[in-house]
Design an enzyme around this catalytic site. Structure first.
Site, PDB file in Angstrom:
ATOM      1  N   ARG A  73       0.844  -1.191   0.000  1.00 35.54           N
ATOM      2  CA  ARG A  73       0.000   0.000   0.000  1.00 35.54           C
ATOM      3  C   ARG A  73       0.879   1.241   0.000  1.00 35.54           C
ATOM      4  O   ARG A  73       1.930   1.265   0.627  1.00 35.54           O
ATOM      5  CB  ARG A  73      -0.899   0.018   1.231  1.00 35.54           C
ATOM      6  N   TYR A 214      -1.194  -3.624  -6.742  1.00 34.51           N
ATOM      7  CA  TYR A 214      -0.914  -4.423  -5.544  1.00 34.51           C
ATOM      8  C   TYR A 214      -1.926  -4.225  -4.429  1.00 34.51           C
ATOM      9  O   TYR A 214      -2.282  -3.093  -4.075  1.00 34.51           O
ATOM     10  CB  TYR A 214       0.475  -4.077  -4.993  1.00 34.51           C
ATOM     11  N   GLY A 216      -4.134  -3.591  -1.320  1.00 35.68           N
ATOM     12  CA  GLY A 216      -5.159  -2.604  -1.019  1.00 35.68           C
ATOM     13  C   GLY A 216      -5.215  -1.440  -1.996  1.00 35.68           C
ATOM     14  O   GLY A 216      -6.206  -0.709  -2.034  1.00 35.68           O
ATOM     15  N   LYS A 223      -9.393  -2.235   1.806  1.00 34.82           N
ATOM     16  CA  LYS A 223      -9.162  -1.041   2.624  1.00 34.82           C
ATOM     17  C   LYS A 223      -9.936   0.159   2.085  1.00 34.82           C
ATOM     18  O   LYS A 223     -10.418   0.982   2.855  1.00 34.82           O
ATOM     19  CB  LYS A 223      -7.670  -0.724   2.693  1.00 34.82           C
ATOM     20  N   HIS A 243     -11.174  -1.889  11.647  1.00 36.03           N
ATOM     21  CA  HIS A 243     -10.045  -2.710  11.211  1.00 36.03           C
ATOM     22  C   HIS A 243      -9.823  -3.803  12.254  1.00 36.03           C
ATOM     23  O   HIS A 243      -8.861  -3.756  13.014  1.00 36.03           O
ATOM     24  CB  HIS A 243      -8.829  -1.785  11.089  1.00 36.03           C
ATOM     25  N   SER A 265      -0.207  -3.181  12.364  1.00 41.43           N
ATOM     26  CA  SER A 265       0.466  -4.291  11.699  1.00 41.43           C
ATOM     27  C   SER A 265       1.612  -4.810  12.565  1.00 41.43           C
ATOM     28  O   SER A 265       2.142  -4.098  13.424  1.00 41.43           O
ATOM     29  CB  SER A 265       0.977  -3.872  10.325  1.00 41.43           C
ATOM     30  N   ALA A 266       1.936  -6.075  12.346  1.00 40.83           N
ATOM     31  CA  ALA A 266       3.041  -6.749  13.048  1.00 40.83           C
ATOM     32  C   ALA A 266       2.769  -6.964  14.534  1.00 40.83           C
ATOM     33  O   ALA A 266       3.683  -7.002  15.347  1.00 40.83           O
ATOM     34  CB  ALA A 266       4.362  -6.004  12.853  1.00 40.83           C
ATOM     35  N   CYS A 267       1.498  -7.091  14.903  1.00 44.47           N
ATOM     36  CA  CYS A 267       1.155  -7.391  16.297  1.00 44.47           C
ATOM     37  C   CYS A 267       0.456  -8.743  16.421  1.00 44.47           C
ATOM     38  O   CYS A 267      -0.147  -9.040  17.454  1.00 44.47           O
ATOM     39  CB  CYS A 267       0.274  -6.291  16.873  1.00 44.47           C
ATOM     40  N   GLY A 268       0.490  -9.546  15.378  1.00 39.45           N
ATOM     41  CA  GLY A 268      -0.065 -10.893  15.468  1.00 39.45           C
ATOM     42  C   GLY A 268      -1.580 -10.967  15.348  1.00 39.45           C
ATOM     43  O   GLY A 268      -2.211 -11.868  15.895  1.00 39.45           O
ATOM     44  N   THR A 270      -3.506 -11.669  12.691  1.00 35.65           N
ATOM     45  CA  THR A 270      -3.952 -12.874  11.979  1.00 35.65           C
ATOM     46  C   THR A 270      -3.773 -14.113  12.857  1.00 35.65           C
ATOM     47  O   THR A 270      -4.627 -15.000  12.880  1.00 35.65           O
ATOM     48  CB  THR A 270      -3.190 -13.034  10.647  1.00 35.65           C
ATOM     49  N   ASP A 290      -9.544  -9.442   9.468  1.00 39.88           N
ATOM     50  CA  ASP A 290      -9.055  -8.083   9.180  1.00 39.88           C
ATOM     51  C   ASP A 290     -10.077  -6.971   9.376  1.00 39.88           C
ATOM     52  O   ASP A 290      -9.722  -5.906   9.862  1.00 39.88           O
ATOM     53  CB  ASP A 290      -8.520  -8.033   7.740  1.00 39.88           C
ATOM     54  N   ARG A 381       2.377 -11.966  -0.067  1.00 36.44           N
ATOM     55  CA  ARG A 381       1.017 -12.247   0.412  1.00 36.44           C
ATOM     56  C   ARG A 381       0.469 -13.558  -0.125  1.00 36.44           C
ATOM     57  O   ARG A 381       0.872 -14.019  -1.192  1.00 36.44           O
ATOM     58  CB  ARG A 381       0.082 -11.128  -0.057  1.00 36.44           C
ATOM     59  N   ASN A 509      -2.218 -17.107  24.576  1.00 38.45           N
ATOM     60  CA  ASN A 509      -3.033 -15.891  24.711  1.00 38.45           C
ATOM     61  C   ASN A 509      -4.479 -16.234  25.059  1.00 38.45           C
ATOM     62  O   ASN A 509      -5.237 -15.376  25.511  1.00 38.45           O
ATOM     63  CB  ASN A 509      -2.968 -15.055  23.431  1.00 38.45           C
TER      64      ASN A 509
HETATM   65  O1  SAT Z   1      -2.514  -4.460   0.976  1.00 43.69           O
HETATM   66  S1  SAT Z   1      -3.639  -4.437   1.922  1.00 43.69           S
HETATM   67  O2  SAT Z   1      -3.982  -3.042   2.230  1.00 43.69           O
HETATM   68  O3  SAT Z   1      -4.805  -5.102   1.368  1.00 43.69           O
HETATM   69  C1  SAT Z   1      -3.232  -5.268   3.318  1.00 43.69           C
HETATM   70  C2  SAT Z   1      -2.598  -4.445   4.359  1.00 43.69           C
HETATM   71  O4  SAT Z   1      -1.758  -3.595   4.080  1.00 43.69           O
HETATM   72  O5  SAT Z   1      -2.938  -4.664   5.531  1.00 43.69           O
HETATM   73 MN    MN Z   2      -5.332  -4.934   7.781  1.00 45.16          MN
END
Ligand code: SAT
Ligand code: MN
Length: 597
Positions: A73, A214, A216, A223, A243, A265-268, A270, A290, A381, A509
């Site tokens: 993004r 690419y 989003g 998004k 979100h 992002s990067a906080c687990g 998923t 998401d 991805r 968790n």
């Molecule tokens: O690329 S996306 O926006 O769909 C996914 C993300 O950045 O979280």
């Molecule tokens: Mn997201």
């Protein structure tokens, strides 16, 4: 023009398609029906053109390599356009709609030359559902069409529901790479960065995207529609577009709890959406990973749906030990982008498991474990149908959604923030969401280890002034009253002075989630502190966990001096919103100060 250039019954939609076709000048027009035959045909064409590679090791899976300039993004090329800049607010890029449209109209002129224009009718949420919305994406990218098949519900049924005059969100997209007669296409067409625009016109429910293929930037249901445009719609219409993951936990007694969680992002996030509880008798089901759309139901409770139909997950770091459910979801019928491809025709990425002796990296170059660059792009991805997740809830497509009991906010903090705490009330919970912060990692901008405030994890996704968004949260709470979900804040990432994670995370968790559920059920204790209600060590189920009592105590300790040191940054954060900062938030900050003494 081919036979499927036939128009639909919706005069306004036909008119829009006609106008865009006149502007963009495609060689033909294809109305998508969302069928498997359509997907298969487009993939076959892309295999033949060299845009993608089928993977022998994964049935019906394909790997794409993007242009190295088009890998994520593009937040600084993303615009929220209102006539008045103040409506976009201090956290968004703004441009006047007249100027932005004039610039983009020039770019769109003949931009689809030599390409097919696809019309994608899609539904966010189950088709025809009470919380669902219809979008129509126009794109010149068959890669986008196939991804939209998986990530949304693409179907001729959408046009039926739309009828002659139904409401839809127009989503215009072009990769911005016209083809001259005889010009050979490249595997991943796109425009240079300074020509990329991801534009939103919330007052018109309109999206215009140009130049990127690419994620989003191009899969406009995600998004752009489901967060930026939907958040603005939700405020006008009295619901919420967040979100957030959606998770169902069932206790050993069979009581269901529904949890939504927002994390930068990067906080687990998923991983949490697909948690495998370690505590006996507790069962987890995934509903979404998401995005959540939430609306007050007839009984006065808040109901959530996952508007998406697939997972667009970060591949690196996904492995059987970190997220077995994601690994099980991507065995077939998936699209992979910017991974490495092994000699036996499978995908591989950093963190998946033992490295292959040789692979072709995401840039299409030879790669070995001795190489100095990663084999997969860090933002590589997978696009996977949500229905393939073994723990997907049988209710994940319930049109009216599931009733939410718990909201979780969180961030990645090596210090200061305890493992978990509960908001004192709704207003305090809104304060926790609005001040949510995370230390930046290699996965996002800013020096590693810096603190970034990412309110409600919505910083790049709020389609209007974020001060007004905070106010909307207060108003939703007023309407929900005592039926409002409880709000919690978590931090799985606290480190010891030696730099080791103090909490094991992942499936463990579930112990923290269990405490939250028992708070909702009125069964678990908590102690009041200056920052909120914390479990006492004995309130947490640590049975079978090899955690020494001192570490647990430390994870659940609040040090007022540390929190006082946070106040100036919170004040500076709030100051950005000027007179759009709700007085109720300023009051929360004052009260926190008082409680800290
Ligand atoms: O690329 S996306 O926006 O769909 C996914 C993300 O950045 O979280
Ligand atoms: Mn997201």
């Amino acid at each position: 023009m081919n036979s499927s250039s036939a128009e639909c019954k919706h005069a306004k939609l036909n008119q829009w398609v006609k106008e865009m076709a006149e502007t963009c000048g495609p060689k033909d027009i294809h109305w998508c029906d969302g069928s498997k035959a359509e997907y298969d045909r487009l993939m076959k064409e892309m295999v033949a053109s060299g845009a993608t590679l089928p993977l022998a090791k994964r049935p019906n899976c394909f790997h794409f390599r993007s242009d190295p300039s088009d890998v994520a993004r593009v937040e600084d090329r993303t615009f929220i356009s209102y006539p008045e800049e103040i409506e976009a607010g201090p956290t968004n890029n703004w441009m006047h709609p007249d100027q932005l449209k004039a610039t983009m109209r020039d770019l769109y002129k003949d931009c689809m030359k030599g390409r097919t224009m696809y019309i994608i009718p899609f539904s966010m949420g189950p088709i025809g559902g009470p919380l669902s919305k219809i979008g129509i994406e126009i794109t010149d990218s068959p890669y986008v069409v196939c991804n939209m098949h998986t990530m949304t519900r693409v179907s001729t049924k959408v046009l039926e529901v739309l009828g002659a005059d139904g409401e839809y969100i127009p989503c215009m997209h072009s990769v911005g790479a016209p083809l001259e007669p005889g010009q050979k296409d490249v595997p991943w067409p796109c425009a240079p960065i300074e020509q990329k625009y991801i534009s939103h016109f919330p007052e018109e429910n309109l999206i215009w995207s140009y130049g990127s293929g690419y994620g989003g930037n191009a899969l406009l249901g995600k998004k752009c529609l489901a967060l930026r445009i939907a958040s603005a719609m939700a405020r006008r219409e009295g619901w919420m577009a967040e979100h957030m993951l959606i998770l169902r936990l069932t206790s050993p007694e069979g009581r269901q709890f529904h949890i939504t969680g927002a994390f930068p992002s990067a906080c687990g996030k998923t991983n949490l959406a697909m948690i495998q509880p370690t505590i006996p008798g507790w069962k987890a089901e995934c509903i979404g990973d998401d995005i959540a759309w939430l609306k007050i139901g007839p009984d006065g409770r808040l109901y959530a749906i996952n508007p998406e139909a697939g997972f667009f997950g970060v591949a690196p770091g996904t492995a059987y030990d970190t997220n077995p459910m994601a690994m099980e979801s991507i065995k077939e019928n998936c699209i992979f982008t910017n991974c490495a491809v092994t000699d036996d025709s499978d995908v591989w990425w950093e963190g998946m498991g033992p490295a292959p002796a040789h692979a072709i990296d995401w840039k299409n170059k030879d790669w070995t474990p001795q190489s100095e660059t990663p084999a997969a792009h860090p933002n590589a991805r997978f696009t996977a149908p949500a229905a393939q997740c073994p723990m997907i809830s049988s209710d994940w497509e319930k049109p009216e959604g599931v009733p939410i009991d718990i909201f979780i906010f969180g961030g990645r903090r090596g210090s200061v923030v305890p493992l978990v705490y509960e908001a004192l009330n709704w207003d305090h919970g809104v304060f926790l969401g609005s001040t949510a912060a995370s230390e930046t990692t290699a996965a996002n901008i800013g020096a590693v280890g810096n603190l970034r405030r990412d309110p409600f994890a919505m910083l790049p996704f709020c389609g209007y002034n974020m001060g007004d968004y905070f106010q909307h949260w207060f108003e939703m709470g007023d309407r929900l009253g005592d039926k409002a979900p409880k709000i919690f804040y978590v931090n799985w990432f606290r480190k010891s002075p030696e730099g080791k994670f103090m909490w094991p995370g992942f499936g463990e968790n579930s112990r923290v989630l269990k405490w939250m559920c028992e708070r909702v059920a009125g069964k678990a204790g908590a102690a009041d502190t200056a920052i909120g209600k914390l479990p006492k060590p004995e309130d947490m189920d640590t049975g079978g966990l090899n955690l020494d009592p001192a570490t647990l105590k430390e994870l659940l300790t609040v040090k007022p001096a540390d929190w006082k040191a946070e106040l100036p940054d919170m004040e500076a954060h709030f100051a950005k919103f000027g007179d759009r900062l709700p007085p109720r938030l300023a009051k929360q900050l004052d009260e926190l100060k008082k409680r800290l003494g």
